[in-house]
Design a protein around this motif. Structure first.
Motif, PDB file in Angstrom:
ATOM      1  N   ALA A 156      -6.372   0.421 -11.028  1.00 21.07           N
ATOM      2  CA  ALA A 156      -6.353  -0.191  -9.699  1.00 21.07           C
ATOM      3  C   ALA A 156      -5.045   0.085  -8.972  1.00 21.07           C
ATOM      4  CB  ALA A 156      -6.577  -1.698  -9.803  1.00 21.07           C
ATOM      5  N   VAL A 157      -3.955   0.213  -9.722  1.00 20.43           N
ATOM      6  CA  VAL A 157      -2.647   0.501  -9.136  1.00 20.43           C
ATOM      7  C   VAL A 157      -2.445   1.998  -8.958  1.00 20.43           C
ATOM      8  CG1 VAL A 157      -0.152   0.355  -9.540  1.00 20.43           C
ATOM      9  CG2 VAL A 157      -1.631  -1.600 -10.066  1.00 20.43           C
ATOM     10  N   PHE A 201      -1.343  -8.241  -4.380  1.00 21.10           N
ATOM     11  CA  PHE A 201      -2.016  -6.954  -4.535  1.00 21.10           C
ATOM     12  C   PHE A 201      -3.511  -7.152  -4.735  1.00 21.10           C
ATOM     13  CE2 PHE A 201      -3.772  -3.722  -7.380  1.00 21.10           C
ATOM     14  CZ  PHE A 201      -3.465  -2.545  -6.715  1.00 21.10           C
ATOM     15  N   LEU A 218     -13.413   0.942  -7.271  1.00 22.03           N
ATOM     16  CA  LEU A 218     -12.272   0.054  -7.083  1.00 22.03           C
ATOM     17  C   LEU A 218     -12.598  -1.374  -7.501  1.00 22.03           C
ATOM     18  CD1 LEU A 218      -9.381  -0.395  -6.050  1.00 22.03           C
ATOM     19  CD2 LEU A 218     -10.339  -0.732  -3.754  1.00 22.03           C
ATOM     20  N   PRO A 265      -5.552   3.440  -6.036  1.00 22.89           N
ATOM     21  CA  PRO A 265      -5.667   2.147  -5.377  1.00 22.89           C
ATOM     22  C   PRO A 265      -6.615   2.067  -4.195  1.00 22.89           C
ATOM     23  CG  PRO A 265      -3.719   3.267  -4.583  1.00 22.89           C
ATOM     24  CD  PRO A 265      -4.353   4.188  -5.585  1.00 22.89           C
ATOM     25  N   SER A 294       3.242   1.960  -9.393  1.00 26.21           N
ATOM     26  CA  SER A 294       2.756   2.845 -10.457  1.00 26.21           C
ATOM     27  C   SER A 294       3.780   2.954 -11.579  1.00 26.21           C
ATOM     28  CB  SER A 294       2.418   4.229  -9.893  1.00 26.21           C
ATOM     29  OG  SER A 294       3.558   4.899  -9.393  1.00 26.21           O
ATOM     30  N   SER A 320       0.813  -1.215   0.000  1.00 26.05           N
ATOM     31  CA  SER A 320       0.000   0.000   0.000  1.00 26.05           C
ATOM     32  C   SER A 320       0.845   1.264   0.000  1.00 26.05           C
ATOM     33  CB  SER A 320      -0.920   0.013   1.228  1.00 26.05           C
ATOM     34  OG  SER A 320      -0.153   0.149   2.415  1.00 26.05           O
ATOM     35  N   ALA A 336      -0.978   6.356  -4.367  1.00 27.21           N
ATOM     36  CA  ALA A 336      -0.423   5.260  -5.161  1.00 27.21           C
ATOM     37  C   ALA A 336       0.954   4.868  -4.630  1.00 27.21           C
ATOM     38  CB  ALA A 336      -0.318   5.671  -6.624  1.00 27.21           C
ATOM     39  N   LYS A 388      -6.370  -5.873  -2.107  1.00 26.87           N
ATOM     40  CA  LYS A 388      -7.319  -4.840  -2.525  1.00 26.87           C
ATOM     41  C   LYS A 388      -8.744  -5.378  -2.651  1.00 26.87           C
ATOM     42  CE  LYS A 388      -4.819  -1.307  -2.378  1.00 26.87           C
ATOM     43  NZ  LYS A 388      -5.194  -0.157  -1.538  1.00 26.87           N
TER      44      LYS A 388
END
Length: 461
Positions: free
Chosen positions: A314-315, A433, A408, A318, A370, A44, A365, A437
């Motif tokens: 999503a990345v 990840f 998300l 996030p 990223s 995160s 991010a 998430k």
């Protein structure tokens, strides 16, 4: 900064170099450092690590520190209470410091820090023993970028524009305030203690602070530093966020990088300005190329960014809150997958100085992730010769540009379905990840919000 050693044993040997150790020991003595922090970054983007007395510097350099691997998922569990990233019996990982990241903390001159790369323990199964830890976001970016440069001869350079919202003494709007505080000299002057301390701390830690200003929300500040190789920019963004938190503590203020804080209009973005270089030649720009001065490499890289933008969301965005910024921001916040010349409502803006400003990322991010997905998207664009199409407002576009994901949950679905984006993180990190998430999205869907209480509590009474 290289893509790094392939095995833990190689990293140990590099760090045991007597000249290197002697140099760092001398810096520790000259600075009066008593404690050294061995730090890494979770999925995160949180900084975690251990602290070691400086008298054990040589031991720390050669052996690193060990940590439970659950920490990389912020010690989170899924809705059933199962730990994400391995149970309590999972083996620890080894965090090995990169000597070139040694820095004395300007707010605590008795302490210094290293940033680390992570490895599997050498006592594990033969197929994984001593190898790079798949869940290491920082090490993963370094390896990805190194392999990209070997294949293409190109280097990715970036600059980030993190926005933050400050509340507390000095951040309040002026009495009778009726116009935007954006770039307003008096609004910036109210935050003078903040930006002066940020610049001083940043420069002390190796950030070449170049400019800053007050943005469009009350108490919103953006401070920038010079662009550099992608890994260094990511490291510096991590340092910058820690500096902001430290300055807030010292001044008795609050700071948030939340993409859409309550009561704000614009939200906090973190535009990524990207370019590819061959030596000291910018591979994106050529004054003789066309009226946009964009080379074929630049056009195809842009095409890759646009093709994979929805899956990268999503990345780059996030959190659950990220999509409040995209959907309920302003004309300066992208909501569609488009690009334009000097058009600040687009997902990608083409300025006049040989870079692509990708405006989708927000200030929460993880910069290692990223940069990894942006690099892979651009490489796919170059390899597949993806045409970005005409810019917004030109070429008679009859079909509207596609929308970005609205939340998300949808972003995670698109992420999982795009092999170029998931490959940028590698299977182990992409899976972790997605698990982390998805659990976050599940927790949100189960939560009862203030809006629901206000909307339905007395609905039929």
């Amino acid at each position: 900064m290289s893509d790094g050693p392939a095995l833990l044993g190689e990293h140990r040997k590099l760090n045991a170099d007597s000249a290197l150790v002697k140099e760092i020991e001398e810096r520790v003595r000259e600075s009066g450092v008593e404690y050294v922090h061995y730090q890494t970054v979770t999925i995160s983007g949180r900084v975690v690590g251990k602290t070691v007395p400086a008298r054990h510097l040589r031991r720390g350099l050669e052996e690193g520190v060990r940590m439970i691997r659950l920490v990389l998922a912020d010690m989170r569990t899924d809705r059933s209470g199962n730990p994400i990233g391995g149970g309590v019996n999972a083996t620890e990982f080894v965090a090995m410091p990169d000597p070139d990241t040694f820095a004395v903390l300007p707010w605590d001159p008795g302490s210094a820090r290293f940033l680390c790369r992570l490895y599997e323990p050498e006592q594990g199964p033969e197929e994984t023993a001593g190898r790079p830890l798949p869940a290491d976001a920082r090490g993963g970016l370094m390896r990805l970028h190194g392999a990209f440069t070997q294949r293409t001869g190109l280097e990715m350079r970036t600059g980030c524009e993190p926005e933050s919202t400050w509340t507390g003494p000095g951040a309040e709007a002026a009495e009778g305030h009726r116009v935007s505080p954006a770039f307003h000299a008096d609004s910036l002057d109210r935050l003078r203690p903040v930006y002066r301390r940020i610049v001083a701390y940043g420069q002390a830690m190796g950030l070449d602070m170049v400019e800053g200003g007050h943005e469009g929300d009350d108490g919103q500040l953006e401070m920038n530093w010079a662009h550099d190789r992608a890994e260094r920019t990511a490291d510096r963004l991590i340092d910058y966020r820690r500096i902001c938190r430290q300055v807030a503590r010292e001044l008795g203020m609050d700071v948030t990088l939340m993409p859409k804080p309550p009561g704000t209009g614009l939200g906090n973005g973190c535009h990524h300005n990207v370019s590819l270089w061959r030596g000291e030649e910018n591979a994106f720009t050529d004054p003789a190329a066309d009226r946009l001065h964009l080379t074929g490499t630049g056009r195809h890289a842009l095409g890759g960014l646009l093709r994979h933008a929805a899956a990268m969301a999503a990345v780059l965005c996030p959190t659950v809150n990220s999509y409040k910024r995209l959907l309920h921001g302003s004309d300066f916040t992208p909501s569609r997958i488009d690009w334009g010349r000097e058009t600040k409502s687009c997902a990608v803006r083409l300025p006049a100085n040989g870079r692509l400003e990708f405006r989708l990322p927000d200030a929460l991010a993880n910069p290692y992730l990223s940069h990894a997905v942006l690099l892979s998207a651009m490489e796919d664009g170059i390899r597949s010769r993806i045409d970005p199409g005409p810019p917004k407002g030109e070429g008679g576009n009859a079909v509207p540009f596609p929308a970005l994901p609205g939340d998300l949950g949808r972003a995670l679905e698109l992420f999982a379905a795009d092999p170029v984006v998931t490959a940028a993180l590698g299977t182990g990190l992409a899976d972790l990840f997605l698990e982390m998430k998805t659990a976050e999205w599940s927790r949100f869907r189960a939560a009862v919000t203030d809006w629901e209480s206000a909307e339905y509590r007395d609905a039929v009474c």
